[in-house]
Design a protein around this motif. Structure first.
Motif, short mmCIF file in Angstrom:
data_model
loop_
_atom_site.label_atom_id
_atom_site.label_comp_id
_atom_site.label_asym_id
_atom_site.label_seq_id
_atom_site.Cartn_x
_atom_site.Cartn_y
_atom_site.Cartn_z
N THR A 1 0.81 -1.22 0.00
CA THR A 1 0.00 0.00 0.00
C THR A 1 0.85 1.27 0.00
O THR A 1 0.30 2.37 -0.06
N ASP A 2 2.16 1.15 0.05
CA ASP A 2 3.03 2.34 0.11
C ASP A 2 2.80 3.29 -1.05
O ASP A 2 2.62 4.50 -0.85
N ASP B 1 -0.64 4.92 -0.94
CA ASP B 1 -0.68 6.03 0.02
C ASP B 1 -0.01 7.28 -0.55
O ASP B 1 -0.49 8.39 -0.39
N LYS B 2 1.10 7.07 -1.26
CA LYS B 2 1.83 8.19 -1.85
C LYS B 2 0.97 8.94 -2.88
O LYS B 2 1.01 10.16 -2.96
N GLY C 1 -2.42 8.71 -3.05
CA GLY C 1 -3.78 8.94 -2.57
C GLY C 1 -4.82 8.01 -3.16
O GLY C 1 -5.98 8.37 -3.28
N SER D 1 -4.93 0.82 2.16
CA SER D 1 -4.29 2.14 2.10
C SER D 1 -5.14 3.15 2.88
O SER D 1 -6.29 2.87 3.24
N LYS D 2 -4.57 4.32 3.10
CA LYS D 2 -5.29 5.38 3.83
C LYS D 2 -6.57 5.77 3.10
O LYS D 2 -7.62 5.96 3.72
#
Length: 129
Positions: A76-77, A80-81, A83, A107-108
């Protein structure tokens, strides 16, 4: 039959005997069986599914209108970067397995849509569809 024909016939017979002997000892190169067609995953309704075979396990991604789901090859990195809503499932070999697998990581942006780590895949997919 000429002497040359006789010599060729003996050569063929000797070669056939040697071939049989090699075959019995497993020394011959066996033709490979035809490759089986890769196992297809059924399409998840409302998702664009992609599958890459030839790895230890298939790489699976299913893209919905609000985000995407993937196997554990994906983290998920990056999501997240950028969005993006990303849901990761572990231990899945087909897209259908996403439905019954628990969410390993979200992810967020996926969490903002209501996805929670550990929730049933079916519910998580409905949120990113």
């Amino acid at each position: 039959m000429t002497l040359l024909d006789h010599a060729r016939a003996q050569e063929r017979d000797s070669a056939a005997v040697a071939h049989e002997k090699d075959a019995k000892q497993g020394l011959l190169v066996q033709p490979k069986p035809p490759a089986r067609a890769p196992k297809k995953s059924a399409q998840l309704d409302g998702f664009e599914c992609s599958r890459i075979d030839g790895l230890a396990r298939p790489l699976l991604v299913a893209k919905g209108s609000k985000g995407y789901a993937a196997c554990a090859y994906i983290t998920t990195d990056a999501a997240d970067k950028f969005g993006e809503a990303c849901v990761v499932f572990s231990g899945v070999a087909t897209h259908e397995a996403f439905l019954d697998a628990p969410v390993a990581k979200a992810s967020k942006a996926a969490k903002a849509l209501g996805v929670k780590d550990g929730m049933p895949g079916r519910d998580a997919l409905a949120l990113i569809k």
